[in-house]
Design a protein around this motif. Structure first.
Motif: not given
Length: 455
Positions: A325-349
């Protein structure tokens, strides 16, 4: 700071794009926070599983962000959690007290092995040694198995003494709403709505709450039918971790070593395909593969996966792996670890919203299981059915035996064993590489153990 850490300009992106991509990835895979407690909750404390899943997902995704700088998120793998609960705990270890402690020990050992394999770049060698047809067959088999679990959880498929399985009662809310939920997910995916799977789960759950209000869905805790409305009366509950964290059973391992090795190997085998297939697929879509089709910093990607699995086992969840499902973020333009960092923060929230996720019933998560199964089954189009007979039969046996024996491990075992034996019988033993001989030997030992247990 973000530019220096993630090299945004070098990758042709910016912070806003990466953050939106991270949110999109989370919406696409947040269903795991509802599905995993439902699956592992059959053998463990559901609240503990939820917390372990959220925390380990965040940690593994953070490691991916900072170590590998890729837009790939990780969480408890679909298929691997099913193997953990249904094949290992409720199947092979059904006569053992607290079987989940043994399964968690196996996941821990798997994670540690993967850390060493990642350090010495053995994971790539193992993947390269597996026949391509068998890889696709395993993917298809896992897809069917996951779908079957969803169908059973929603009571669309039920046990029948004369035919083994039968169609459930369409007059029940579980069956009707699960089918509606599946159609919602497929339709939303067709229109490329972000978070289609999560929306489908929530929509099915809301419809279920409506059914409870009008009396169609009737609460009966003694029969395992609980209220669909979340309760925040007890506030944030972190106590579940005490029931799942560091619950290992090394004493059992010492007296059942061969059986334990087989369990660990099955986790290893499935995770190998899950991770490598996902990483290469997502990286290709993001344009991260080099001109030779290889992935730079692949070792760091696998290391994030390995550490995530080890942390997950310590907290109390099944194998943590990279999510397609990471491909969904890639389709939105994600190319770096900042995309992953954002997702990880939301898991904690998401932890503060645990009562919501734990109130979601199995018939609401079933559509997600069936849909993910459908995506995995699409790999059947890549299987070559007009080539070597060993390749054809091994893929077929993997597909056939996983759902029909209700075991991912059995499907892998039949696929590997049939491939090696047919290579020998067709006088092509020279085609069997050392990796497959090792795999064959391990499964041969497993078959011997099974025969001994049945006698």
């Amino acid at each position: 700071m973000l530019e220096k850490c993630f090299k945004l300009k070098e990758h042709g992106t910016d912070a806003k794009t990466e953050i939106i991509a991270g949110i999109t990835t989370f919406l696409a895979m947040a269903y795991i926070l509802a599905v995993n407690p439902n699956i592992l909750g059959t053998v463990m404390n559901a609240n503990g599983v939820f917390l372990a899943t959220a925390i380990s997902s965040a940690i593994a995704t953070f490691i991916m962000a900072f170590l590998a700088n890729y837009p790939i998120a990780l969480s408890a793998g679909m298929g691997l959690n099913a193997y953990f609960a249904f094949t290992v705990c409720l199947g092979e270890l059904s006569d053992v007290e607290n079987p989940f402690t043994i399964a968690l020990t196996a996941v821990l050992v798997e994670g540690i092995i993967f850390i060493f394999l990642s350090l010495f770049k053995f994971r790539e060698a193992i993947i390269n040694g597996i026949p391509q047809n068998l890889k696709y067959g395993i993917t298809v088999g896992i897809g069917l198995f996951i779908a079957l679990i969803g169908l059973v959880g929603a009571k669309i498929v039920v046990a029948d003494p004369s035919t083994t399985v039968a169609l459930g009662n369409f007059g029940t809310p579980e069956v009707a709403l699960a089918l509606i939920g599946f159609l919602i997910i497929v339709a939303l995916s067709h229109y490329k709505i972000k978070g289609a799977v999560l929306i489908g789960i929530i929509a099915t759950w809301v419809l279920g709450m409506g059914a409870q209000v009008i009396g169609w869905y009737q609460v009966n805790p003694e029969a395992g039918v609980y209220s669909l409305f979340p309760s925040f009366a007890n506030g944030l509950n972190l106590g579940g971790l005490s029931e799942t964290a560091f619950k290992f059973n090394f004493s059992w391992v010492g007296s059942h070593l061969i059986q334990f090795i087989a369990i660990v190997f099955s986790f290893l085998f499935v995770d190998l395909f899950d991770t490598v297939g996902t990483v290469v697929g997502v990286a290709d879509k993001a344009g991260l593969l080099d001109k030779d089709g290889t992935l730079p910093r692949a070792g760091k990607v696998f290391m994030a996966d390995a550490i995530g699995t080890t942390v997950g086992a310590c907290l109390g969840t099944s194998t943590v792996t990279s999510f397609v499902e990471s491909s969904a973020g890639v389709a939105e333009g994600g190319k770096t670890g900042l995309t992953s960092l954002t997702t990880g923060i939301l898991f904690l929230v998401a932890i503060v919203l645990s009562p919501i996720f734990l109130a979601i019933p199995s018939f609401a998560t079933a559509p997600a299981l069936v849909y993910v199964g459908m995506l995995m089954v699409s790999s059947a189009t890549k299987i070559k059915f007009d080539g070597d007979v060993a390749d054809i039969a091994s893929a077929y046996m993997a597909i056939l035996m996983m759902p029909l024996t209700y075991s991912i491990a059995n499907g892998i075992m039949f696929g590997v064993v049939s491939w090696v034996l047919l290579k020998v019988l067709t006088k092509k033993a020279k085609d069997v590489n050392p990796v497959m001989w090792v795999v064959f030997l391990l499964f041969a030992l497993r078959i011997i153990a099974l025969i001994t247990n049945f006698q």
